[in-house]
Design a protein around this motif. Sequence first.
Motif, PDB file in Angstrom:
ATOM      1  N   HIS A 176       0.850  -1.186   0.000  1.00  0.00           N
ATOM      2  CA  HIS A 176       0.000   0.000   0.000  1.00  0.00           C
ATOM      3  C   HIS A 176       0.888   1.240   0.000  1.00  0.00           C
TER       4      HIS A 176
ATOM      5  N   GLN B 143       0.673   3.983   1.422  1.00  0.00           N
ATOM      6  CA  GLN B 143       0.792   4.608   2.740  1.00  0.00           C
ATOM      7  C   GLN B 143       1.222   3.604   3.807  1.00  0.00           C
TER       8      GLN B 143
ATOM      9  N   LYS C 144      -0.144   0.799   4.668  1.00  0.00           N
ATOM     10  CA  LYS C 144      -1.235   0.111   5.361  1.00  0.00           C
ATOM     11  C   LYS C 144      -1.226  -1.375   5.049  1.00  0.00           C
TER      12      LYS C 144
END
Length: 146
Positions: free
Chosen positions: A63, A65, A67
Amino acid sequence: MDDHEATIVFGGDISANDSETLPFIRTELDWISTVLSSGKPFFGICLGAQLLAKVLGSTVARHPQGKAEIGYHRIMPTYPGSQYIDSQLHFYHCNLEGFELLLDAVKLASGNIFDNQAFPYSENAYGVQLNYSFTIISLGEPELFN
């Protein structure tokens, strides 16, 4: 594929990108191409969907970010996907990576962390990031829901 009627590729704690460090991943990617060429049914679950996406030329990556998709998460069917999943449902996930879909691919379901959750390649080849193999009973209490 002469001795097989269909193929199901399940998940695991490895990456579709591990072909340099785990040579069997390269073998599996090549073999999935053989399955697709045969026209026999293919169903990729979790890592199996990521491998299918990679074989088709899509990017499989963490991901952006950082995540992770671990635990029960809501899946929303798209309009084309509503013939398979008729409402928002929670499915178990254990994903550190997701996949992009090619421009002409049809998204069947989306999620909040990794958007692409299910897609067809053909009438008999599908990939799903979510895990059908886990239930509340097999994993424990409902507080796992997000």
